[in-house]
Design a protein around this motif. Structure first.
Motif, PDB file in Angstrom:
ATOM      1  N   GLY A 155     -76.478 -68.767 -56.745  1.00 11.91           N
ATOM      2  CA  GLY A 155     -76.048 -67.375 -56.802  1.00 11.91           C
ATOM      3  C   GLY A 155     -74.876 -67.079 -55.892  1.00 11.91           C
ATOM      4  O   GLY A 155     -74.333 -67.955 -55.214  1.00 11.91           O
ATOM      5  N   ILE A 242     -73.567 -66.888 -66.764  1.00 13.66           N
ATOM      6  CA  ILE A 242     -73.491 -66.197 -65.478  1.00 13.66           C
ATOM      7  C   ILE A 242     -72.106 -66.329 -64.838  1.00 13.66           C
ATOM      8  O   ILE A 242     -71.657 -65.422 -64.123  1.00 13.66           O
ATOM      9  CB  ILE A 242     -74.593 -66.692 -64.510  1.00 13.66           C
ATOM     10  N   GLN A 246     -69.825 -63.133 -63.800  1.00 14.42           N
ATOM     11  CA  GLN A 246     -69.324 -63.015 -62.435  1.00 14.42           C
ATOM     12  C   GLN A 246     -67.802 -62.874 -62.400  1.00 14.42           C
ATOM     13  O   GLN A 246     -67.257 -62.246 -61.494  1.00 14.42           O
ATOM     14  CB  GLN A 246     -69.769 -64.239 -61.614  1.00 14.42           C
ATOM     15  N   ASN A 249     -66.516 -59.384 -61.875  1.00 19.06           N
ATOM     16  CA  ASN A 249     -66.818 -58.658 -60.650  1.00 19.06           C
ATOM     17  C   ASN A 249     -65.552 -58.279 -59.887  1.00 19.06           C
ATOM     18  O   ASN A 249     -64.627 -59.069 -59.737  1.00 19.06           O
ATOM     19  CB  ASN A 249     -67.715 -59.503 -59.738  1.00 19.06           C
ATOM     20  N   LYS A 270     -78.159 -53.780 -63.925  1.00 19.40           N
ATOM     21  CA  LYS A 270     -78.372 -55.222 -63.987  1.00 19.40           C
ATOM     22  C   LYS A 270     -78.074 -55.699 -65.410  1.00 19.40           C
ATOM     23  O   LYS A 270     -78.622 -55.164 -66.375  1.00 19.40           O
ATOM     24  CB  LYS A 270     -79.802 -55.573 -63.602  1.00 19.40           C
ATOM     25  N   SER A 273     -77.456 -62.490 -68.155  1.00 16.72           N
ATOM     26  CA  SER A 273     -76.629 -63.597 -68.609  1.00 16.72           C
ATOM     27  C   SER A 273     -77.473 -64.468 -69.535  1.00 16.72           C
ATOM     28  O   SER A 273     -78.689 -64.300 -69.634  1.00 16.72           O
ATOM     29  CB  SER A 273     -76.141 -64.438 -67.425  1.00 16.72           C
ATOM     30  N   TRP A 288     -80.640 -65.563 -64.933  1.00 14.18           N
ATOM     31  CA  TRP A 288     -79.669 -64.974 -64.021  1.00 14.18           C
ATOM     32  C   TRP A 288     -79.135 -63.659 -64.571  1.00 14.18           C
ATOM     33  O   TRP A 288     -78.990 -63.490 -65.778  1.00 14.18           O
ATOM     34  CB  TRP A 288     -78.499 -65.935 -63.803  1.00 14.18           C
ATOM     35  N   TYR A 289     -78.841 -62.733 -63.662  1.00 11.85           N
ATOM     36  CA  TYR A 289     -78.178 -61.500 -64.065  1.00 11.85           C
ATOM     37  C   TYR A 289     -77.131 -61.118 -63.023  1.00 11.85           C
ATOM     38  O   TYR A 289     -77.129 -61.602 -61.894  1.00 11.85           O
ATOM     39  CB  TYR A 289     -79.179 -60.358 -64.287  1.00 11.85           C
ATOM     40  N   TRP A 290     -76.247 -60.217 -63.427  1.00 11.83           N
ATOM     41  CA  TRP A 290     -75.191 -59.664 -62.559  1.00 11.83           C
ATOM     42  C   TRP A 290     -75.540 -58.211 -62.278  1.00 11.83           C
ATOM     43  O   TRP A 290     -75.748 -57.422 -63.199  1.00 11.83           O
ATOM     44  CB  TRP A 290     -73.845 -59.770 -63.265  1.00 11.83           C
ATOM     45  N   THR A 297     -75.027 -61.918 -57.982  1.00 11.54           N
ATOM     46  CA  THR A 297     -75.740 -62.546 -59.083  1.00 11.54           C
ATOM     47  C   THR A 297     -77.078 -63.037 -58.544  1.00 11.54           C
ATOM     48  O   THR A 297     -77.130 -63.693 -57.501  1.00 11.54           O
ATOM     49  CB  THR A 297     -74.962 -63.721 -59.696  1.00 11.54           C
TER      50      THR A 297
END
Length: 406
Positions: A155, A242, A246, A249, A270, A273, A288-290, A297
């Motif tokens: 992450g 992911i 990212q 961002n 949230k 991914s 995984w998420y952002w 992440t």
């Protein structure tokens, strides 16, 4: 069936974002390296190959990432404070080079391999050092105490500088230096609103859904929603991995950490991914998420509900690297000494062309086929990513291949 997507050369920013002008140092955004399938529902990370991670060990303590074009320190410099990390990297002389520096968040995140457990790096090339985190060069927005760091679990987040052992904390935050092989240039217009509810990121050549799905979904339902989306006369939408998430961002913004006005509709939420958290005890229950509140992440149970923003490739650059119309097959990929090309039974000849990522044609010739399979030898061809085009009559198919000699 695994889809393989081909994107033209893309450039990712490697410094801070200032409005529409973006410095670029990374040629391509690498895949997460996730090669295991965790669901029968199509659309997970495993189902798409775009830019397979690939490295060269230079034999001098440095590693070249052949996808991003960056050169990395093979064994990190160890645990130290952020201030010492900056000084250490700036003063480092390694592999005959003295222009080393701390990486930016997107660069540091690019070498994580989400198929691997802790550490989530390719340990064949990068030396494990017991690091729990690695410093980046970017502070949290409007903060002098929090810095972006990647973690050995895969992450990225914003942590207090004082968390590392050398600053009185308990965590092992290490410094790994990076350098540019080529001179960075500038993209003056980062994003384009296409006027059809989509946004093009000129850094990645990815096209994003402008307004995300208004309802939170479980991970499996998010995969189904993305694969079934029809928007802007396109139906090849998918759930981003992911690393792709990212890349959206904005470290200079919080709550939400997005690029306004292009992605203002994302809010502080949230976003799933397609990348599964490498399971413990063979239980792939999380993905995984952002989180756009600050831009970290992290991961959540797949049965919980989060939001969805879909992505697709630039249609002028994207080519499926799979058998088109079931006619021609190219394998193995990655390839070593040769590539086998399987043609239909009635094929007698074909035109073959091999080009590098800059579009330079290396091989262009007509071939005769005495059987249903042709062996294309890679002797004299350097390791790297290439585009193999095959024309059989009026039908032309393009494949992206990775040549990596053993």
């Amino acid at each position: 069936m695994k889809k393989r997507l081909l994107f033209g050369i893309i450039i990712i920013n490697s410094t801070l974002f200032f409005g529409q002008s973006v410095s670029k140092t990374i040629h391509l955004l690498p895949d997460t390296g996730q090669t295991t399938s965790y669901t029968a529902t199509f659309g997970e990370d495993h189902d798409y190959l775009i830019n397979t991670p690939s490295y060269t060990n230079n034999g001098d303590g440095t590693i070249t990432d052949k996808v991003t074009g960056l050169m990395w320190q093979q064994a990190d410099g160890g645990e130290m404070t952020l201030e010492n990390a900056i000084t250490y990297c700036n003063n480092l002389v390694l592999g005959g080079h003295s222009d080393w520096r701390l990486p930016t968040p997107i660069e540091a995140h690019s070498i994580l391999i989400h198929e691997n457990g802790n550490p989530a790096i390719n340990t064949t090339y990068f030396t494990p050092t017991g690091a729990e985190y690695w410093w980046t060069s970017v502070y949290e927005n409007n903060s002098t105490t929090k810095v972006w760091v990647t973690n050995a679990g895969g992450g990225i987040g914003n942590h207090l500088k004082t968390e590392t052992i050398s600053a009185g904390g308990t965590k092992k935050i290490h410094a790994r230096a990076v350098r540019n092989i080529s001179t960075p240039t500038t993209i003056t217009n980062h994003f384009t609103d296409n006027g059809d509810e989509t946004i093009t990121d000129k850094l990645t050549q990815l096209i994003w859904q402008k307004v995300p799905n208004t309802s939170a979904l479980t991970w499996e339902n998010a995969l189904t929603y993305a694969e079934g989306l029809s928007l802007a006369n396109a139906s090849d939408w998918r759930l981003p991995n992911i690393k792709e998430l990212q890349s959206l961002n904005n470290e200079l913004a919080t709550n939400p950490s997005v690029f306004s006005p292009y992605f203002s509709s994302l809010g502080a939420k949230k976003y799933w991914s397609s990348t599964t958290l490498r399971p413990n005890n063979n239980n792939p229950s999380s993905a995984w998420y952002w989180y756009t509140q600050y831009g970290i992440t992290t991961y959540d149970m797949k049965t919980n509900s989060n939001y969805v923003i879909c992505v697709r490739g630039n249609p002028t650059l994207a080519v499926k690297q799979e058998t088109l119309q079931g006619s021609i097959k190219v394998y193995p990929n990655p390839a070593s000494d040769y590539v086998l090309i399987s043609f239909p039974n009635n094929t007698l000849s074909a035109k073959i062309e091999l080009a590098d990522t800059l579009g330079k044609v290396i091989i262009n010739k007509q071939i005769k086929i005495n059987a249903t399979e042709y062996r294309f030898d890679t002797d004299g061809i350097s390791d790297g990513i290439y585009y193999l085009s095959l024309q059989n009559g009026t039908k032309k198919e393009t494949f992206k291949i990775l040549i990596q000699k053993k």
